[in-house]
Scaffold this motif. Structure first.
Motif, PDB file in Angstrom:
ATOM      1  N   ALA A 185       0.665  -1.226   0.063  1.00  0.00           N
ATOM      2  CA  ALA A 185      -0.095  -0.180  -0.163  1.00  0.00           C
ATOM      3  C   ALA A 185       0.867   1.289  -0.061  1.00  0.00           C
ATOM      4  CB  ALA A 185      -0.843   0.109   1.192  1.00  0.00           C
ATOM      5  N   CYS A 190      -2.808   0.314  -3.946  1.00  0.00           N
ATOM      6  CA  CYS A 190      -2.228  -1.026  -3.383  1.00  0.00           C
ATOM      7  C   CYS A 190      -1.726  -2.024  -4.559  1.00  0.00           C
ATOM      8  CB  CYS A 190      -3.424  -1.763  -2.467  1.00  0.00           C
ATOM      9  SG  CYS A 190      -2.877  -3.352  -1.973  1.00  0.00           S
ATOM     10  N   TRP A 217     -10.196  -2.508   1.330  1.00  0.00           N
ATOM     11  CA  TRP A 217      -9.547  -1.593   2.236  1.00  0.00           C
ATOM     12  C   TRP A 217     -10.182  -1.411   3.448  1.00  0.00           C
ATOM     13  CZ3 TRP A 217      -5.007   0.942   0.879  1.00  0.00           C
ATOM     14  CH2 TRP A 217      -4.738   0.937  -0.458  1.00  0.00           C
ATOM     15  N   TYR A 239      -5.309  -0.080   5.443  1.00  0.00           N
ATOM     16  CA  TYR A 239      -4.575  -1.519   4.883  1.00  0.00           C
ATOM     17  C   TYR A 239      -5.289  -2.082   3.694  1.00  0.00           C
ATOM     18  CZ  TYR A 239      -2.482  -1.589   9.509  1.00  0.00           C
ATOM     19  OH  TYR A 239      -1.785  -1.233  10.724  1.00  0.00           O
ATOM     20  N   CYS A 240      -4.779  -2.555   2.698  1.00  0.00           N
ATOM     21  CA  CYS A 240      -5.368  -3.237   1.786  1.00  0.00           C
ATOM     22  C   CYS A 240      -5.619  -4.651   2.130  1.00  0.00           C
ATOM     23  CB  CYS A 240      -4.814  -2.888   0.417  1.00  0.00           C
ATOM     24  SG  CYS A 240      -3.304  -3.379   0.082  1.00  0.00           S
TER      25      CYS A 240
END
Length: 123
Positions: A5, A21, A35, A94-95
């Protein structure tokens, strides 16, 4: 599968950021991508997800109308366009990738996670 990411940073309230990402692996186009975000002292929460064809894109109520998830399967990349940012959007983003199923807000359904990128929105 490895997820990287990027695109986080510091922005003023009302501003925009675009997260990316990048995924390794030849089966990216078949994965559900999502996500999530985690603010200090809070649990990780769902932001948005997208299926392989981009025809199914659920969003958290808190970001609906402001954030847009998209993907480019030719580049093994998923994006999160974030507009009208608010201080409460501050978090590590965060992906995640799921090998099977449909886009979901359940973190336990995702098999792979990226390292996170910090988004800070100042008031």
């Amino acid at each position: 599968v490895q997820l990287q990411a990027s695109g986080g940073g510091l922005v003023q309230a009302g501003g925009s950021l675009r997260l990316s990402c990048a995924a390794s692996g030849r089966t990216f186009s078949t994965y559900v991508m999502g996500w999530f975000r985690q603010a200090p002292g809070k649990e990780r929460e769902f932001v948005a997800a997208i299926n392989w064809s981009s025809s199914n894109t659920p969003y958290a109520d808190s970001v609906k109308g402001r954030f847009t998830i998209s993907r480019d399967n030719t580049k093994n990349t998923v994006f999160l366009q974030m507009n009208s940012l608010k201080p409460e959007d501050t978090a590590v983003y965060y992906c995640a990738a799921a090998k099977y199923g449909v886009p979901t807000n359940s973190a336990s359904r995702y098999d792979y996670w990226g390292q996170g990128t910090q988004v800070t929105v100042s008031s």
